[in-house]
Design an enzyme around this catalytic site. Structure first.
Site, PDB file in Angstrom:
ATOM      1  N   GLU A  99      40.346  39.256   8.727  1.00  0.00           N
ATOM      2  CA  GLU A  99      41.343  38.209   8.476  1.00  0.00           C
ATOM      3  C   GLU A  99      40.703  36.830   8.598  1.00  0.00           C
ATOM      4  OE1 GLU A  99      43.687  37.159   7.084  1.00  0.00           O
ATOM      5  OE2 GLU A  99      45.578  37.165   8.156  1.00  0.00           O
ATOM      6  N   ASP A 100      41.212  35.903   7.813  1.00  0.00           N
ATOM      7  CA  ASP A 100      40.678  34.534   7.845  1.00  0.00           C
ATOM      8  C   ASP A 100      41.120  33.761   9.074  1.00  0.00           C
ATOM      9  OD1 ASP A 100      43.340  34.458   7.072  1.00  0.00           O
ATOM     10  OD2 ASP A 100      42.965  33.561   5.115  1.00  0.00           O
ATOM     11  N   ASP A 103      47.332  32.920  13.335  1.00  0.00           N
ATOM     12  CA  ASP A 103      48.136  31.737  13.646  1.00  0.00           C
ATOM     13  C   ASP A 103      49.216  32.150  14.646  1.00  0.00           C
ATOM     14  OD1 ASP A 103      49.138  29.110  13.295  1.00  0.00           O
ATOM     15  OD2 ASP A 103      50.355  29.700  11.593  1.00  0.00           O
ATOM     16  N   PHE A 152      46.299  22.193   9.679  1.00  0.00           N
ATOM     17  CA  PHE A 152      46.335  23.072   8.516  1.00  0.00           C
ATOM     18  C   PHE A 152      44.974  23.059   7.829  1.00  0.00           C
ATOM     19  CE2 PHE A 152      47.369  24.727   4.354  1.00  0.00           C
ATOM     20  CZ  PHE A 152      48.124  25.833   4.720  1.00  0.00           C
TER      21      PHE A 152
HETATM   22  P1  5GP Z   1      50.461  34.357  11.202  1.00  0.00           P
HETATM   23  O1  5GP Z   1      51.300  35.535  10.835  1.00  0.00           O
HETATM   24  O2  5GP Z   1      49.404  34.618  12.244  1.00  0.00           O
HETATM   25  O3  5GP Z   1      51.307  33.163  11.576  1.00  0.00           O
HETATM   26  O4  5GP Z   1      49.815  33.864   9.876  1.00  0.00           O
HETATM   27  C1  5GP Z   1      48.630  34.208   9.430  1.00  0.00           C
HETATM   28  C2  5GP Z   1      48.497  33.770   7.983  1.00  0.00           C
HETATM   29  O5  5GP Z   1      49.066  32.461   7.778  1.00  0.00           O
HETATM   30  C3  5GP Z   1      47.041  33.623   7.654  1.00  0.00           C
HETATM   31  O6  5GP Z   1      46.516  34.834   7.189  1.00  0.00           O
HETATM   32  C4  5GP Z   1      47.067  32.567   6.599  1.00  0.00           C
HETATM   33  O7  5GP Z   1      47.342  33.162   5.350  1.00  0.00           O
HETATM   34  C5  5GP Z   1      48.229  31.677   6.964  1.00  0.00           C
HETATM   35  N1  5GP Z   1      47.763  30.504   7.728  1.00  0.00           N
HETATM   36  C6  5GP Z   1      47.910  30.260   9.042  1.00  0.00           C
HETATM   37  N2  5GP Z   1      47.344  29.104   9.394  1.00  0.00           N
HETATM   38  C7  5GP Z   1      46.797  28.593   8.250  1.00  0.00           C
HETATM   39  C8  5GP Z   1      46.047  27.402   7.947  1.00  0.00           C
HETATM   40  O8  5GP Z   1      45.738  26.542   8.782  1.00  0.00           O
HETATM   41  N3  5GP Z   1      45.662  27.259   6.662  1.00  0.00           N
HETATM   42  C9  5GP Z   1      45.958  28.164   5.691  1.00  0.00           C
HETATM   43  N4  5GP Z   1      45.543  27.905   4.471  1.00  0.00           N
HETATM   44  N5  5GP Z   1      46.664  29.289   5.939  1.00  0.00           N
HETATM   45  C10 5GP Z   1      47.066  29.499   7.206  1.00  0.00           C
HETATM   46 MG    MG Z   2      45.682  35.408   5.518  1.00  0.00          MG
END
Ligand code: 5GP
Ligand code: MG
Length: 175
Positions: A99-100, A103, A152
């Site tokens: 995963e990238d 969050d 972000f």
């Molecule tokens: P979570 O379910 O942990 O809140 O979200 C994870 C997903 O939200 C990540 O895989 C990504 O697609 C998106 N995301 C969360 N933070 C960022 C950010 O700072 N930049 C971008 N481009 N996507 C984010």
């Molecule tokens: Mg993602």
């Protein structure tokens, strides 16, 4: 053509490179003889996955899954769905999610549960970045790149409205 909002480099490509090399060493140590199945989350993880697999010199398979989290703009909402699922049987496999960014943790905790129900032998997580201050659901990151601030991020696979994925550095958008 130029970007409407200027990206400012937060993590330069050389630093990303070092982090990916370290993660690859950790993964190699644990998975060399495990017939590893690496599972990238589309679309954001595609660049990281491409760099990571090319540093692994043992037999492995690559799959991708696409999830939707009903995101509106920059916020992840509560509910996750599998948009493009797996065509692979996970039973008895050692799965490493790639995963990238983690969050809130909502996407990952959903996916880990989902994969365990498919009777994988093991499910672990490798995340390039961790926005730990935003966590709402606890998620264990077994192979973790860098902790990042609550900003972000774009670039190195990460998008804003589908743009910026191709930037080689991880950047923040200047206002
Ligand atoms: P979570 O379910 O942990 O809140 O979200 C994870 C997903 O939200 C990540 O895989 C990504 O697609 C998106 N995301 C969360 N933070 C960022 C950010 O700072 N930049 C971008 N481009 N996507 C984010
Ligand atoms: Mg993602």
């Amino acid at each position: 053509m130029s970007y409407p909002t200027k990206p400012r480099v937060l993590i330069p490509r050389a630093e990303i490179d070092d982090v990916v090399t370290r993660l690859a060493a950790e993964i190699s140590r644990d998975y060399r003889d495990k017939n590893l199945l690496m599972l990238g989350i589309l679309k954001g993880a595609f660049v990281f996955m491409a760099d990571l697999v090319r540093r692994l010199d043992f037999p492995l398979e690559v799959e991708f899954i696409r999830l939707s989290s009903y995101s509106s703009g920059q916020q992840t909402q509560g509910s996750v769905k599998v948009v493009q699922g797996l065509r692979r049987n996970l039973k008895g496999r050692h799965v490493l999610i790639v995963e990238d960014i983690v969050d809130t943790g909502i996407t990952l905790s959903f996916l880990i549960d989902y994969l365990k129900k498919k009777k994988a032998s093991s499910v672990r997580l490798c995340a390039l970045t961790d926005k730990v201050s935003r966590r709402r659901v606890p998620v264990e990151i077994d192979y973790k790149g860098l902790t990042v601030p609550d900003k972000f991020l774009v670039g190195y696979g990460l998008d804003f409205n589908e743009q910026y994925r191709n930037l080689p550095d991880i950047c923040v958008l200047e206002d």
